[in-house]
Design an enzyme around this catalytic site. Sequence first.
Site, PDB file in Angstrom:
ATOM      1  CB  ALA A 280      -7.835  47.498  17.919  1.00  0.00           C
ATOM      2  CD  GLU A 284      -3.019  50.522  12.150  1.00  0.00           C
ATOM      3  OE1 GLU A 284      -3.219  49.317  11.954  1.00  0.00           O
ATOM      4  OE2 GLU A 284      -3.579  51.159  13.035  1.00  0.00           O
ATOM      5  CG  ASP A 326     -12.467  81.629 -21.647  1.00  0.00           C
ATOM      6  OD1 ASP A 326     -13.104  82.682 -21.775  1.00  0.00           O
ATOM      7  OD2 ASP A 326     -11.439  81.371 -22.309  1.00  0.00           O
ATOM      8  CD  GLU A 709      -8.004  45.410  12.873  1.00  0.00           C
ATOM      9  OE1 GLU A 709      -7.814  46.514  13.406  1.00  0.00           O
ATOM     10  OE2 GLU A 709      -7.588  45.132  11.729  1.00  0.00           O
TER      11      GLU A 709
END
Length: 918
Positions: A280, A284, A326, A709
């Site tokens: 939880a 992931e 440049d 979660e």
Amino acid sequence: MEFYNQNIKDVIAQLNSNANRGLNENLILSARNKYGSNTLKAARNRNALKMLFSQFTSPLVLILIVASIVSFFLGQERDGSILLMIVVLNALIGFYQEWKAENILSSLKKLVVNKCIVIREGHTTEIFADDLVPGDLVKLSEGDGIPADIRLIDSKDFSTNEFILTGESLPSNKDHLFATNTKLTIAEMQNCIFMGTTVARGEATGIVYATGMQTEIGKISTSSQKIKIADAPIQIEIADVAKKLTFVTLIIAAFLFGIRLLLHDSLVLALVFSVSVAAAMVPEGLPAQISMALALAVARLAKRKAIVKKMASAQTLGSATVIASDKTGTITKNEMTITGCYFNGESFSVSGLGYEPLGSISNEQGKVLKKDSLGDLKIFFLSGFLSSTGKISPPDNYHPSWYCIGDPTEASFATLAMKAGFTLEEIEKNYLFVKAFRFDSFRKRATIIRKHKDKTISSVKGSIESVLEASTKLIANGKVEELTAEIRRQILSMAAAFSQNALRVIAIAYKDLETKGNYSIDEVEQDLTFAGFVTMFDPPNEGVKSAIEQVFKAHMKVFMITGDNEVTAKAIAKNIGLMNEGNELPTVVNSTTLQTMSDDDLKTVFQKRALLFSRVSPDDKLRIVDLLMKLGEIVAVTGDGVNDTLSLKRADIGVAMGKNGSKVAQEAANMILLDDNFATIVVAVKEGRTIFRNLEKTIKTNLSSNMAELICVLFGFVGSFLGVATPILAVQILLIDLVGEMFPLIMLTYDPPEKNIMENRPRNPKDKILTKTEMKGIAFSGIVMGIVAYVAFLYSFFMNPMGVGNYEKAITITFVSIIFGQFGNLLSRRTYENVLGKYLFSNRNLLLAFAFSIFCIVLVVYIPIFNLYFHTYPLQLLDWLLAISAGVTCLLIFEIKKKNSQKSKYKQHYIKPLFFRK
């Protein structure tokens, strides 16, 4: 060994060669064995296997791998399989994107010319440039590429284009008789020429003294590969987040595992519970979401003419505080353009930029000159072209636009003649070449003699002073008149005014000659008829001026670094609006001054928003970049030449030119501009800021969901003491991340920028994404979503406690409620303003992702095999309304909090100072 300060005989002797015959076969083989092939070695790409294994080194991924192993060990095959699937999916996505990035550019070998003319064993022959060895005699002529570092042993009116090495836009004059005992820079070595440059004018023979990686280009390439590339800010941020999450996850999981054991749970149940909590807590899907978000952003930048080699670099430019650019080929086109003409007593303007012959020539009244109406005035355009050897060529397989062959200044006269309506091939056919007296620094003139029908004509061009000095007449109003002192003064005064604006003035004259066998320089360059003069400059790229304005509005600094002189640098700066506050011209620091300045002196100069560096060496440029980075600036360096390579590699983000830039510079850079235009950098800056803002939304939204979660799991932990079942299972938590969040969060990268994104200050890289304030906000969002989802679970669970499938239905409602709550959280985080307006529909891809996620959820809820695998249960209409109401409730709470937060900020920044002034 320094070959430029050795005499020619000593150089030939040291290289075991012969001034007339070159090398023999035995010496060639010996040299090849000693020095190797004349090729540049590309930076070694990472091994594909190592690249794949590197995808599994993130702490987040390692936690998932451990959790998967534990799940299999405890008999939770389904949970273990899903965890393993997510790990593999993330790894494949990351590997594909990195592998693709590693193979964007082709080898450095493309920089080296393919063939060259050499003298070996007394015979002149053509060989592949790869086969050159030190001691080889090489013959060179106008337009040739220089295949190695060469010491000249013979030359005639010879010059080379060295801007990719030195940054100098004008050709460098070379002389084999040049001698010195002092130490010189590359730009000062008049008797040496270098690999990767080209012959602008003349002919020469030289002896090769360095090949491959021993050349000046090779040395720069070797040095650049030793420079450690710093991680991009987003990479540092993600690593920091991963470490913190890993630490917190392990602490919480270990704590709960111990508590469960103290409550007399079995070892297996305690492990299952702690693994659920770990799953939880770990976002992931985050690595895959970030990889995909960056990949999509990279693809979007490619459509805007900016190729990003490393995905993480895509957002780094959005944090840039300084652009060190440049001049030649980046701010300017590196295409000498004639902008005006003075002849026949009138001034004319020439439209069109670069070598492409599009444009017209018009007088002060706007009347456009036509070839048919020129009459005797055509001598002005003919003399300019006939006194030049430079040519222009249309686009081909190797050049995407018109380009010059030879000296850029001389090539500009070819463009002018075509704009006047002449056909170059026809002119050269009718005016046959007889003899040339090349430009030198003493005469400051160049003359070419040509034959036309029964006449012989010398066409002369050069500095205004030298040509006027050699002229006694001028052509005006179609008549040849005496060139009086007063007219000379007027012409010089007019030319001086142009020169003060950094316009180069080139005068043109001609003379009819007697036809004979030989001519001296004196007789062809005296008693000339002055035809007029042209003004020319290297024009800025289109859109550069407005780009500079936008960069300053974005609170960024612009430092222009050039190999040109101070006058040219200042004029270009004024032309493009590169000014400090109060319309003040920026300070110019040349190489000599830079050498005497301490770091503290430079720090003071760096305070200005605009700064010019002229005549600087690659080491000077690297010092500037290095010091800026030590001061905490996020530095973007742009460039196209080999001389820019070290700085491109050292900077936070190196931006190389793709059209005319050297391959060595492209290899060193993080980003390549396909159109070689400074203005594209502003597009990339805006895109970079948008990328970071969208990634910020992704990370915070993802962590909020994981917090929700976790809250549900913790409520379930407390509820277990009261006889209430766990509200959500580990496999469903993983499913939320996989199908409920993955697609919408990836599509967040398509969110358009908010209207004021380019008026904000660049983000300080020291500022963390997850500050204490942001963590409180994430915790608040997670707690709200967790409580709302848990309430929905309790409502469903206690409404029909004895019903069939009641528990599966209740946890399914929790599962769906968290997803809809996350949708509300995501929508609210999309903008600092009210999302329930026009911005709600500004990202069509996000709305499609929502629809796709809902479709996947419906499949999981209603298909029996998914019911079995994920412990879900078919929902009725009222159940769906309950879950949707949970999502709407979350959205409204987040929008109310955001509005109150904005009011608080307004009071803090505007109301309070009105009443509480010091």
